[in-house]
Design an enzyme around this catalytic site. Sequence first.
Site, PDB file in Angstrom:
ATOM      1  N   HIS A 113       0.754  -1.230  -0.046  1.00 49.47           N
ATOM      2  CA  HIS A 113      -0.013  -0.086  -0.009  1.00 49.47           C
ATOM      3  C   HIS A 113       0.823   1.292   0.108  1.00 49.47           C
ATOM      4  O   HIS A 113       0.443   2.418  -0.005  1.00 49.47           O
ATOM      5  CB  HIS A 113      -0.991  -0.139   1.188  1.00 49.47           C
ATOM      6  N   LYS A 115       3.108   4.279  -1.287  1.00 52.38           N
ATOM      7  CA  LYS A 115       3.229   5.176  -2.360  1.00 52.38           C
ATOM      8  C   LYS A 115       4.697   6.034  -2.408  1.00 52.38           C
ATOM      9  O   LYS A 115       4.820   7.075  -1.604  1.00 52.38           O
ATOM     10  CB  LYS A 115       2.056   6.013  -2.546  1.00 52.38           C
ATOM     11  N   ASP A 120      17.212   9.401  -8.258  1.00 50.37           N
ATOM     12  CA  ASP A 120      18.591   9.675  -8.326  1.00 50.37           C
ATOM     13  C   ASP A 120      19.205   9.510  -6.945  1.00 50.37           C
ATOM     14  O   ASP A 120      20.473  10.081  -6.723  1.00 50.37           O
ATOM     15  CB  ASP A 120      19.173  11.121  -8.924  1.00 50.37           C
ATOM     16  N   HIS A 296      -9.178  11.042   0.931  1.00 49.15           N
ATOM     17  CA  HIS A 296      -8.024   9.886   0.766  1.00 49.15           C
ATOM     18  C   HIS A 296      -6.851  10.292   1.545  1.00 49.15           C
ATOM     19  O   HIS A 296      -5.649   9.593   1.549  1.00 49.15           O
ATOM     20  CB  HIS A 296      -7.763   9.641  -0.736  1.00 49.15           C
ATOM     21  N   LYS A 298      -4.158  10.612   4.708  1.00 47.15           N
ATOM     22  CA  LYS A 298      -3.604   9.763   5.797  1.00 47.15           C
ATOM     23  C   LYS A 298      -2.590  10.629   6.501  1.00 47.15           C
ATOM     24  O   LYS A 298      -1.205  10.452   6.462  1.00 47.15           O
ATOM     25  CB  LYS A 298      -3.036   8.515   5.613  1.00 47.15           C
ATOM     26  N   ASP A 303       0.155  19.107  18.334  1.00 45.81           N
ATOM     27  CA  ASP A 303       0.877  20.323  18.924  1.00 45.81           C
ATOM     28  C   ASP A 303       1.296  21.141  17.788  1.00 45.81           C
ATOM     29  O   ASP A 303       0.859  21.384  16.642  1.00 45.81           O
ATOM     30  CB  ASP A 303       1.977  19.942  19.853  1.00 45.81           C
TER      31      ASP A 303
END
Length: 392
Positions: A113, A115, A120, A296, A298, A303
């Site tokens: 899952h 991404k 380089d 979508h 996450k 603080d």
Amino acid sequence: MNVDFLPGNRVDLLETGREFFPALIDAIARARCEVCLETYIFAADPSGRAVTAALGAAARRGVDVRVLVDGFGASDFPGGLGLDLLAAGAKLRVYRPEVGRLRLRRHRLRRLHRKLAVIDGRIAFVGGINLIDDCNNEDRPGLGPRFDYAVRVAGPLVARIHAHMLRLWRIVGWAQLRRRPPALAPGPCASDAPAGTTSAAFVVRDNLRHRRAIEDAYLAAIAAAREDILIASAYFLPGRRFRHALLDAAARGVRVTVLLQGRVEYALLHYATQALYRQLLEGGIRVLEYQAGFLHAKVAVIDDAWATVGSSNIDPFSLLLAREANVVVQDAAFAARLRASLARAITRDAVEITHADFRRSSLLARTARWLAYGLVRLMLGITRYGGEDYRE
């Protein structure tokens, strides 16, 4: 958990595909040695084709291009856009290919899952944005674009991200080739020189040494919170440890806000999440639902200086099953940027859920929520995932 922060980084916040795709494609276009990319979904839509074109052009000019996709989320990719990349000279591997989909096995729930992209060995991208158009909503015409985030990283942290990607590429090759592939090392362009002043960490979840690493990073930050916790999660079904950490924070006077999915994308998870609203609201936690499109994101801000952006939702599938990756940032300016972005989304596109909303709920709605929650717990029990954390 002690998160291992590295100083000397530059971390740029990228909001939605509108900012992410141009930044990613530009970095690939400038690649001289190597491009490593991992994704859960790689769609054959305009965004996916644009990234494919950039990767193919890089491979044709001699850049070492390696693409790793999930066998479920990107099941159509190997026979579609993947063929274009192979023809251009890129390398392609599939994490847990879907063979015999009708056969339910526990390991098939363990998906890639993450991404991630590293170019380089100098620039990395980490976040929750798949390679799919923000407005690719299939049968939902008129729905607003997905709301999600990624970060672009330069500096010493890139080497850690790169090392994790090289290791997984090798593991997948070992599993599929049935022989030990040669070890991979960073290419000649790689550098771990300082690029900024931000301290950041790379935290992964896997099924070996880092099974609870992302959850533990959250829990440590929540336990240390003194003023404010703001979490945005597309799928939110925390176990007891996580829920009690949030409730304990609210009880000691911390402002706790969760921004959740308001649109029904996956009905089972949607209604299971709503089964928790009463406990959260009674514990003093503010609950909002995003309405403009599919949430979508996450991400979290705690603080004035702790923030995280990544692929991990706060649900059992992310926290207990999938391979996930988050960047955790210790920087007041970055935290302020993410908080301001979330505040705009809340003001413009979210609806607050109140006790009155629950009192007006029909018996049918309340029953659907608890049936969904019970079914999720039953599924976790059958597959033997979740342990005590999902037993009430």
